[in-house]
Write an enzyme that holds these catalytic residues in place. Structure first.
Site, short mmCIF file in Angstrom:
data_model
loop_
_atom_site.label_atom_id
_atom_site.label_comp_id
_atom_site.label_asym_id
_atom_site.label_seq_id
_atom_site.Cartn_x
_atom_site.Cartn_y
_atom_site.Cartn_z
N TYR A 1 -2.73 -12.83 2.80
CA TYR A 1 -2.47 -12.55 1.38
C TYR A 1 -1.29 -13.37 0.83
O TYR A 1 -1.46 -14.26 -0.01
CB TYR A 1 -2.18 -11.05 1.18
CG TYR A 1 -3.35 -10.17 1.55
CD1 TYR A 1 -4.34 -9.88 0.62
CD2 TYR A 1 -3.47 -9.64 2.83
CE1 TYR A 1 -5.42 -9.08 0.95
CE2 TYR A 1 -4.55 -8.83 3.16
CZ TYR A 1 -5.52 -8.56 2.23
OH TYR A 1 -6.58 -7.77 2.57
N LYS B 1 0.81 -1.22 0.00
CA LYS B 1 0.00 0.00 0.00
C LYS B 1 0.84 1.27 0.00
O LYS B 1 0.36 2.33 -0.36
CB LYS B 1 -0.96 0.00 1.19
CG LYS B 1 -1.81 -1.25 1.28
CD LYS B 1 -2.63 -1.50 0.02
CE LYS B 1 -3.36 -2.82 0.12
NZ LYS B 1 -4.30 -3.06 -0.97
N TYR C 1 -11.94 -15.18 2.95
CA TYR C 1 -10.99 -14.13 3.32
C TYR C 1 -10.54 -14.28 4.77
O TYR C 1 -11.37 -14.36 5.69
CB TYR C 1 -11.65 -12.75 3.14
CG TYR C 1 -10.73 -11.62 3.54
CD1 TYR C 1 -9.82 -11.08 2.64
CD2 TYR C 1 -10.75 -11.11 4.84
CE1 TYR C 1 -8.96 -10.06 3.00
CE2 TYR C 1 -9.89 -10.09 5.22
CZ TYR C 1 -9.00 -9.58 4.30
OH TYR C 1 -8.14 -8.58 4.68
C1 LIG Z 1 -0.22 -7.94 2.14
C2 LIG Z 1 -1.16 -7.67 1.01
N1 LIG Z 1 -0.96 -8.28 -0.15
C3 LIG Z 1 -1.77 -8.10 -1.21
C4 LIG Z 1 -2.88 -7.28 -1.12
C5 LIG Z 1 -3.77 -7.15 -2.31
O1 LIG Z 1 -3.54 -5.99 -3.02
P1 LIG Z 1 -4.74 -5.34 -3.83
O2 LIG Z 1 -5.79 -5.00 -2.82
O3 LIG Z 1 -4.15 -4.16 -4.51
O4 LIG Z 1 -5.26 -6.35 -4.79
C6 LIG Z 1 -3.14 -6.60 0.08
C7 LIG Z 1 -4.32 -5.74 0.20
O5 LIG Z 1 -4.76 -5.37 1.24
C8 LIG Z 1 -2.26 -6.81 1.18
O6 LIG Z 1 -2.45 -6.20 2.36
#
Ligand SMILES: Cc1ncc(COP(=O)(O)O)c(C=O)c1O
Length: 326
Positions: A284, A44, A258
């Site tokens: 993630y 981010k 999720y």
């Molecule tokens: C650690 C991490 N990886 C990947 C993502 C996914 O990215 P995006 O929301 O741009 O698809 C996030 C989103 O919150 C994240 O916190």
């Protein structure tokens, strides 16, 4: 484009030779966006450099965004706000913890964010309402959408591809990377990378491992990605149209949904930690690495390939998931 410096760039590009050998693949690289440097780092930061510049240009005094209780996006937004002397209101899914806050939530508190709890809504459904409430009491809020995923946020990731190309020694050596694998959720990371891939003529695949069980409520995810990419390209003056066919996303690894850690994430986190000393996160990157490992095992990704795993951060959440991980 107006941009505020918040992170340490370029992030390191490293090899994962022991993991590659273990999995039986020619070459595994990792792009360390977990090391962007802003209060624990993560993807981010790249988005926020453009979003926060816009907030400042508009004379905002408070950043407002939303996410899950363990949102990495919210933690980095709180850090960006602190750094620039802005207020920060986070609209978090669920209810206040009954025990001590941990992981990202602890960091949000230390970073001085104001927390609002939104029950079943973790994807920014109440953001407009909160913005109106803040305006009504004389504040100047700047709304950052869920995940920082609009064209400004994606512009951060479009710039990441030229950064990678330069680290590799140009577009030629970059082309030796057959695939880039990333965790994909609100979309600006993947959409931005695809726009950036066009900018540097990267011919390989950018494979998004979807983190959320369901497609977005309004339209298929690939359509959402294409729209984001179109808007980003327009913003950056990139002459190219994007369609859903430009995006490869697999929803094979969403498990129970999720933030629910299963064997896939547990095993991927353990293996990467023990073979490379590299920490993934439970929501993630643990899921994305689990997907990558499975694709290698199933030979969907062949043994002669060079794969780059884009580490998008999230490590602080490990502490909030201790029970599911040990
Ligand atoms: C650690 C991490 N990886 C990947 C993502 C996914 O990215 P995006 O929301 O741009 O698809 C996030 C989103 O919150 C994240 O916190």
């Amino acid at each position: 484009m107006p941009r505020v410096s918040l992170g340490h760039f370029p992030t390191p590009l490293e090899g994962l030779p022991r993991l590659a050998r273990h999995l039986g693949i020619a070459r595994l690289l990792v792009k360390r966006d977990d090391q962007t440097g802003l209060a624990g780092g993560g993807n981010k930061t790249r988005k926020l450099e453009f979003l926060v510049a816009d907030a400042l240009a508009q004379g905002a005094d408070t950043l407002v965004t939303a996410g899950a209780a363990q949102s990495n996006h919210c933690r980095q937004t709180a850090a960006a706000a602190a750094r620039l002397g802005l207020g920060c209101v986070l609209v978090l899914g669920g209810a206040p913890p009954t025990e001590l806050p941990t992981g990202n939530l602890l960091l949000d508190t230390l970073l001085g964010a104001e927390l609002r709890w939104s029950g079943p809504y973790r994807r920014g459904e109440l953001l407009h309402q909160v913005v109106e409430e803040l305006r009504a009491v004389g504040r100047r809020p700047y709304l950052i959408p869920y995940g920082g995923s609009n064209a400004l946020g994606a512009a951060g990731y479009a710039h990441a591809m030229p950064e990678l190309a330069e680290q590799c020694g140009g577009s030629g050596p970059l082309a030796a990377i057959d695939r880039i694998v990333i965790a994909s959720s609100s979309g600006a990371t993947q959409a931005g990378l695809v726009v950036g891939a066009h900018m540097v003529a990267y011919p390989g695949q950018i494979l998004g491992i979807a983190i959320d069980k369901d497609e977005p409520p309004d339209r298929p995810y690939a359509e959402h990605l294409a729209t984001l990419a179109e808007q980003t390209a327009a913003l950056l003056g990139v002459a190219r149209t994007f369609t859903p066919q430009d995006f490869t996303v697999t929803r094979e690894y969403v498990g129970a949904g999720y933030g629910v850690v299963g064997e896939l994430e547990r095993e991927a986190i353990r293996l990467t930690a023990r073979l490379e000393g590299l920490l993934l996160d439970p929501v993630y990157t643990g899921r994305a690495m689990g997907g990558l490992i499975d694709l290698i095992h199933r030979r969907v990704i062949g043994p002669k390939e060079t794969v780059l795993f884009w580490h998008t951060g999230g490590m602080p959440a490990l502490f909030a998931y201790a029970q599911a991980l040990v």
